[in-house]
Design an enzyme around this catalytic site. Structure first.
Site, PDB file in Angstrom:
ATOM      1  CB  THR A 117      -0.911   0.020   1.240  1.00  0.00           C
ATOM      2  OG1 THR A 117      -1.569   1.274   1.337  1.00  0.00           O
ATOM      3  CG2 THR A 117      -0.104  -0.185   2.517  1.00  0.00           C
ATOM      4  CE1 TYR A 142      -3.766  -1.886   4.856  1.00  0.00           C
ATOM      5  CE2 TYR A 142      -3.546   0.423   4.248  1.00  0.00           C
ATOM      6  CZ  TYR A 142      -3.697  -0.899   3.887  1.00  0.00           C
ATOM      7  OH  TYR A 142      -3.782  -1.236   2.552  1.00  0.00           O
TER       8      TYR A 142
END
Length: 345
Positions: A117, A142
């Protein structure tokens, strides 16, 4: 040979499975169905229900299938949730990925494509597009959990006969242009998903978090990529490794940013519906602006995006929401929806 897709019943994973099947690959899917849907899978894919950290199940999968590559999507993806419950994110995204990588090395699976990501970058200084050499400073658990997995892959590739590609996604949106799958998670937090649901009356309003950012309209800026273009990047990464290419990290985005308000206006235009917007304060973990430099994917993977249009992304997302409405009205049939060719812009 066979490709194992973890999280293959989820949003991006189900698109990946269809793309692999379309490309003539044999596919095995491992998913615990916590957020995925069995009906989203291509019928030709072989399915195993379970956890990616289940060593016995992984050994069974590798024994029953000639797996030479893994494409790893399984994990948790909601930034605010990771801030509120960080340990679950380190468990799902890092600890369980370690177990999967170890099982792959044990089974002598050579190739690994990792769903990473752009959250590993956090907010960057200046207005330049972000490339893979930018400082890595995630602003949420995250992002950190994904970066830790990248580090494990790097070290594993140095120690074993193991090659990986980590693809750092920017903001993935849209749905399969043929209408076979799309973002179906109840309560999803993706901006375009929420906006299309609101436009179609599934939600009473949409919330904008922060209007005082140092951007042209005060809202966060993101680079949106169509999910089908993203799956092609994975196919190119897999081909490159099979042809002898070494381990690599590559951004996946188009190199153009849109603000939250610009996205909402696009959804209004494409859908033909206005909807209520509520404004609130900033959320912890949201980067101000992050736009991709896709040069590595373009040059090293040979990736050629096909759907580089915010309008097309929104159109396919809206069409999928309409199909979900139909599915709900018809009682949640478990068969596959008929292909629907949406065309291109």
């Amino acid at each position: 040979m066979t490709v194992l897709v973890t999280g293959g019943a989820g949003y991006i994973g189900s698109h990946m499975v269809w793309s692999l099947i379309d490309a003539g690959e044999a596919v095995v899917v491992l998913d615990n169905l916590s957020t995925g849907f069995h009906w989203a899978l291509a019928r030709k894919a072989r399915f195993y229900e379970g956890d990616i950290a289940d060593k016995l199940l992984l050994r069974t999968i590798f024994a029953e299938n000639e797996v030479d590559a893994i494409i790893h999507f399984a994990g948790s993806v909601v930034v605010p949730e990771s801030v509120a419950n960080p340990l679950s994110y380190y468990e799902n995204n890092t600890v369980k990925s370690q177990a999967l990588i170890a099982a792959a090395v044990e089974a002598e699976v050579r190739y690994f494509v990792f769903s990473s990501t752009a959250a590993v970058y956090g907010t960057q200084d200046g207005s330049a597009r972000v490339d893979e050499t930018a400082p890595l400073r995630p602003e949420s658990p995250y992002g950190t959990s994904k970066l830790m997995t990248e580090m494990m892959l790097r070290d594993a590739s140095r120690a074993y006969n193991f090659t990986y590609t980590a693809l750092r996604y920017f903001n993935v949106a849209g749905a399969d242009p043929r209408g076979r799958t799309g973002q179906s998670t109840v309560g999803a937090t993706h901006l375009i998903k929420v906006a299309t649901e609101t436009a179609l009356g599934k939600r009473g309003s949409i919330e904008v978090y922060g209007t005082d950012y140092p951007t042209h309209d005060g809202t966060c800026v993101r680079d949106f990529i169509h999910v089908s273009d993203l799956t092609v990047a994975h196919l190119m990464a897999l081909r490159r490794m099979r042809e002898g290419g070494g381990s690599i990290v590559a951004n996946c985005g188009y190199g153009r940013g849109f603000s939250v308000l610009e996205v909402l206006n696009c959804v209004r235009t494409v859908s033909g519906y206005d909807f209520k917007v509520r404004y609130s304060g900033r959320r912890i973990g949201d980067a101000v602006s992050i736009v991709c430099n896709p040069a590595v994917a373009l040059n090293e993977l040979g990736w050629i995006p096909k759907y580089d249009s915010l309008e097309f992304i929104v159109r396919t997302a809206l069409s999928w929401e309409e199909q979900l409405n139909l599915r709900s009205i018809e009682g949640g049939r478990e068969d596959h929806l008929a292909d629907r060719n949406l065309g291109n812009v």
